[in-house]
Write an enzyme that holds these catalytic residues in place. Structure first.
Site, short mmCIF file in Angstrom:
data_model
loop_
_atom_site.label_atom_id
_atom_site.label_comp_id
_atom_site.label_asym_id
_atom_site.label_seq_id
_atom_site.Cartn_x
_atom_site.Cartn_y
_atom_site.Cartn_z
N GLY A 46 0.84 -1.19 0.00
CA GLY A 46 0.00 0.00 0.00
C GLY A 46 0.88 1.24 0.00
N GLN A 51 3.23 9.96 1.46
CA GLN A 51 4.52 9.27 1.61
C GLN A 51 5.49 9.64 0.49
OE1 GLN A 51 2.39 5.30 2.45
NE2 GLN A 51 4.30 5.08 3.57
N CYS A 94 5.75 -0.41 7.48
CA CYS A 94 5.46 0.85 6.79
C CYS A 94 6.68 1.22 5.96
CB CYS A 94 5.16 1.96 7.81
SG CYS A 94 4.74 3.54 7.06
N LEU A 95 6.46 1.61 4.72
CA LEU A 95 7.58 1.98 3.85
C LEU A 95 8.25 3.26 4.33
CD1 LEU A 95 5.92 1.12 0.42
CD2 LEU A 95 7.49 -0.28 1.78
N HIS A 136 -4.50 1.68 7.94
CA HIS A 136 -3.11 2.15 8.04
C HIS A 136 -2.88 3.29 7.05
CE1 HIS A 136 1.41 1.24 8.19
NE2 HIS A 136 1.29 2.00 7.11
N GLU A 137 -3.33 3.10 5.80
CA GLU A 137 -3.11 4.14 4.77
C GLU A 137 -3.93 5.39 5.07
OE1 GLU A 137 -0.65 3.66 2.99
OE2 GLU A 137 -0.48 1.50 3.21
N HIS A 140 -2.24 7.64 7.40
CA HIS A 140 -1.24 8.51 6.75
C HIS A 140 -1.89 9.82 6.28
CE1 HIS A 140 2.47 6.22 6.60
NE2 HIS A 140 1.88 5.15 6.08
#
Ligand code: K1U
Ligand code: ZN
Length: 172
Positions: A46, A51, A94-95, A136-137, A140
């Site tokens: 994702g 990000q 998480c990236l 989660h996204e 962000h």
């Protein structure tokens, strides 16, 4: 399509609250295309626009397992309409916080509405990894990262780990 750099903690841009888009346009689709390429290159399952430094309510996702057909999903202006009472726990990554994985508890199911790649409204219940990942996204988009749910000790440790790794990679 372009692979864009992914911001990592403690970059203050990750704390910004993203804004809704007016319509899904060719510009939005170009952003979604870049995000998908960036997510695949990372690799991840994702990615939220913030990000890559773009403060818009746009998310991409592909939860297909390795070797399976891609299952790409694009979300513009996602909103959660209902939340199940039951909770589930998943070890999240998480990236923007590479190589850190911690358990996070979230509602097991959520009812989601969003605009897809063509600007069409979709409303559906999400469960399992789909539910975890979209929550989660969407965090962000509000400037929240999963380590914000951890103790201060674990959060500080995670940020220091990322800073140390970035220093080793860049020499800065
Ligand atoms: O940074 C992100 O928001 C993407 C993140 C999504 C996510 C993962 C796990 C739970 C909730 C949300 C990632 O993609 S982390 C990398 C990852 O999970 C993964 C990478 C390669 C293969 C399989 C999974
Ligand atoms: Zn993340």
């Amino acid at each position: 399509m372009t692979i864009r750099p992914i911001l990592t903690v403690p970059d203050p841009v990750l704390k910004q609250v993203s804004k809704p888009i007016e319509n899904v346009t060719d510009e939005t689709r170009a952003l979604m295309d870049d995000m998908l390429e960036t997510m695949y290159a990372a690799p991840g399952i994702g990615l939220a626009a913030i990000q890559i430094g773009v403060p818009l309510n746009v998310i991409v996702m592909d939860l297909a397992r390795e070797g399976d057909q891609p299952n790409v999903k694009y979300f513009a202006n996602p909103e959660i309409l209902e939340t199940a009472e039951d909770l589930s726990t998943y070890e999240e990554g998480c990236l923007s916080i590479p190589d850190v994985f911690e358990s996070v508890e979230r509602p097991e199911k959520v009812k989601l509405t969003y605009l897809d790649y063509d600007g069409k409204r979709v409303t559906e219940w999400c469960e399992g990894l789909y539910s975890t990942c979209i929550q989660h996204e969407m965090d962000h988009l509000k400037g929240v990262v999963f380590i914000d749910y951890l103790s201060r000790l674990k959060r500080d440790r995670a940020v220091k780990k990322v800073q140390k790794s970035n220093k080793l990679k860049t020499g800065i």
